[in-house]
Each structure stands twice: as C-alpha cells, then as structure tokens.
Enzyme design. Structure first.
Site, mmCIF file in Angstrom:
data_model
loop_
_atom_site.group_PDB
_atom_site.id
_atom_site.type_symbol
_atom_site.label_atom_id
_atom_site.label_comp_id
_atom_site.label_asym_id
_atom_site.label_seq_id
_atom_site.Cartn_x
_atom_site.Cartn_y
_atom_site.Cartn_z
ATOM 1 N N HIS A 17 -2.992 -15.136 -44.057
ATOM 2 C CA HIS A 17 -3.510 -16.138 -43.435
ATOM 3 C C HIS A 17 -3.041 -16.874 -42.557
ATOM 4 O O HIS A 17 -3.688 -17.550 -41.807
ATOM 5 C CB HIS A 17 -3.891 -17.395 -45.313
ATOM 6 C CG HIS A 17 -5.030 -15.701 -46.115
ATOM 7 N ND1 HIS A 17 -5.526 -15.771 -47.417
ATOM 8 C CD2 HIS A 17 -6.283 -14.921 -45.392
ATOM 9 C CE1 HIS A 17 -5.897 -15.365 -47.349
ATOM 10 N NE2 HIS A 17 -6.467 -14.354 -47.271
ATOM 11 N N ARG A 90 -7.939 -6.192 -40.055
ATOM 12 C CA ARG A 90 -5.940 -5.769 -41.154
ATOM 13 C C ARG A 90 -6.453 -4.493 -40.869
ATOM 14 O O ARG A 90 -5.238 -4.144 -40.545
ATOM 15 C CB ARG A 90 -5.794 -6.222 -42.894
ATOM 16 C CG ARG A 90 -6.027 -7.745 -42.468
ATOM 17 C CD ARG A 90 -5.520 -8.367 -44.623
ATOM 18 N NE ARG A 90 -7.292 -7.951 -45.512
ATOM 19 C CZ ARG A 90 -7.413 -7.139 -45.987
ATOM 20 N NH1 ARG A 90 -5.831 -7.680 -47.419
ATOM 21 N NH2 ARG A 90 -8.472 -7.096 -46.874
ATOM 22 N N SER A 129 -4.432 -11.149 -51.617
ATOM 23 C CA SER A 129 -3.727 -12.498 -52.122
ATOM 24 C C SER A 129 -3.623 -11.665 -53.609
ATOM 25 O O SER A 129 -2.579 -12.097 -54.370
ATOM 26 C CB SER A 129 -4.742 -13.620 -53.127
ATOM 27 O OG SER A 129 -4.796 -14.383 -51.633
#
Ligand code: COA
Length: 166
Positions: A17, A90, A129
């Site tokens: 991020h 990604r 995350s």
C-alpha cells in the site's frame, strides 16, 4: 487542483500500500487515503488505529490526507471533489474484480471521475493485509513487508489480546 483517492480497508497498511501511496502522491496535488469500514470483513484494528498508522508511515509525504468513511465510494468521491480514484493491480487475478468495480463506480459517479490503475511493485505483488496477519500470528517473519511502525502495532495488539492477533 488534482485530488485523488486511494481507498481500502488498510487493516493494517502494508509496504505494498505504502509503495502505491508514494507513487500516486507524485501524480496529484492531494492524495486522500480513505479508510473504509468494510462490514464484510472482521477488522483487527479500529478505523482510528488504521488512520493513525497511515498518518505515521506517510509523514514524509506532504500532500497526503487521511480520512475514514463508510457507504459508497462514489458518494465520497462526489462529496469531496475527487477527480480520480487510484487502485493497485497486483496480479491478473485482481483485474476481473477491479474492472467490475471501476465500471460500476463509473456508472455511479459522473463521467469526470476516472479510475487509475498502478501496477504494484513486484516486491509486494504477493502480499495482502490478511496474509501479513496470518504469517505474523504463526510467528513468521514479515519485516520488510509492513512498515516497522505497523509491525510494532501488531506486536502491541498481540500483547494486549489473549489468543493472539486475528
Ligand atoms: N499492496 C498490498 N496489498 C494490497 C494491495 C497492494 N497494492 N492492493 C490490495 N491489497 C490487499 C488489501 O490489503 C486487501 O487485503 P485483505 O483482503 O487481506 O485485507 C486485499 O488486497 C483486497 O484489497 P482491496 O480490493 O483494496 O479491498 P479493500 O477491502 O481494502 O477495499 C474497497 C475495497 C473499499 C475499495 C471497495 O470495497 C469499496 O469501494 N467499498 C465501498 C463500498 C462501495 O462503494 N461499494 C461498491 C463498489 S462498486
């Protein structure tokens, strides 16, 4: 003034991020990092904790505003004069979901708002995350994948909770 939004759960913010925030901040006058309370996800950190971590790890950047909101992203964009929404890609697997979201958002907000995609740096293309939290909870090494400050907050959370970080 070009104002962009980078929104997500950021539970917690990772170096993937952060890389995106640093790059996106160079493309606009102001970058709003928007923490979204995603009701379908069980959060580890409160929105206030997530915002504080983001503020701390982006303090070297001078055009970042951290905010928190719920409801539709399109409404936030309209109400805050955002001209573009930035998203990270990604891997090709992200594409299907992202195009759907970008097209739905385009329908919801007026045509002056664009979704801009940045390719995530290959160093971070495999992280999320949840993966960071899982590896950490099983005592795996995540240094270098999340900011050191975030790692300290995860350690603190683990100390405060019995049963470890979820
Ligand atoms: N580096 C590292 N990790 C990344 C990343 C990057 N560049 N980009 C995404 N990720 C991770 C995130 O950490 C997240 O991991 P997690 O699921 O383990 O927490 C995962 O990939 C998914 O990220 P993302 O797609 O950004 O999900 P999100 O929940 O963080 O954000 C919203 C999605 C908030 C932007 C979207 O749900 C939204 O707009 N919600 C508001 C409601 C709304 O308007 N809905 C209609 C949309 S059309």
């Amino acid at each position: 003034m070009m104002k962009m939004l980078y929104a997500g759960s950021f539970d917690p913010i990772t170096n993937g991020h952060l890389d995106l925030i640093e790059r996106a901040s160079r493309l606009c006058d102001q970058l709003v990092v928007g923490v979204i309370e995603n009701k379908s996800k069980v959060a580890t950190f409160t929105p206030a904790e997530r915002m504080e971590m983001i503020r701390n790890v982006t303090s070297h950047l001078h055009n970042i505003t951290v905010d928190c909101f719920d409801g539709l992203l399109a409404h936030y964009v309209k109400n805050n004069n955002i001209q573009a929404v930035v998203r990270g890609l990604r891997a090709s697997a992200d594409f299907e979901y992202e195009i759907q979201m970008a097209q739905m958002n385009a329908r919801l907000y007026n045509k002056d708002v664009e979704t801009i995609f940045l390719m995530t740096s290959p160093d971070y293309s495999f992280i999320s995350s949840s993966m960071m939290k899982e590896v950490f909870s099983l005592n795996g090494e995540i240094k270098g994948l999340v900011p050191d400050e975030v790692l300290r907050c995860m350690e603190q959370k683990r100390l405060n909770k019995t049963g470890g970080i979820k």
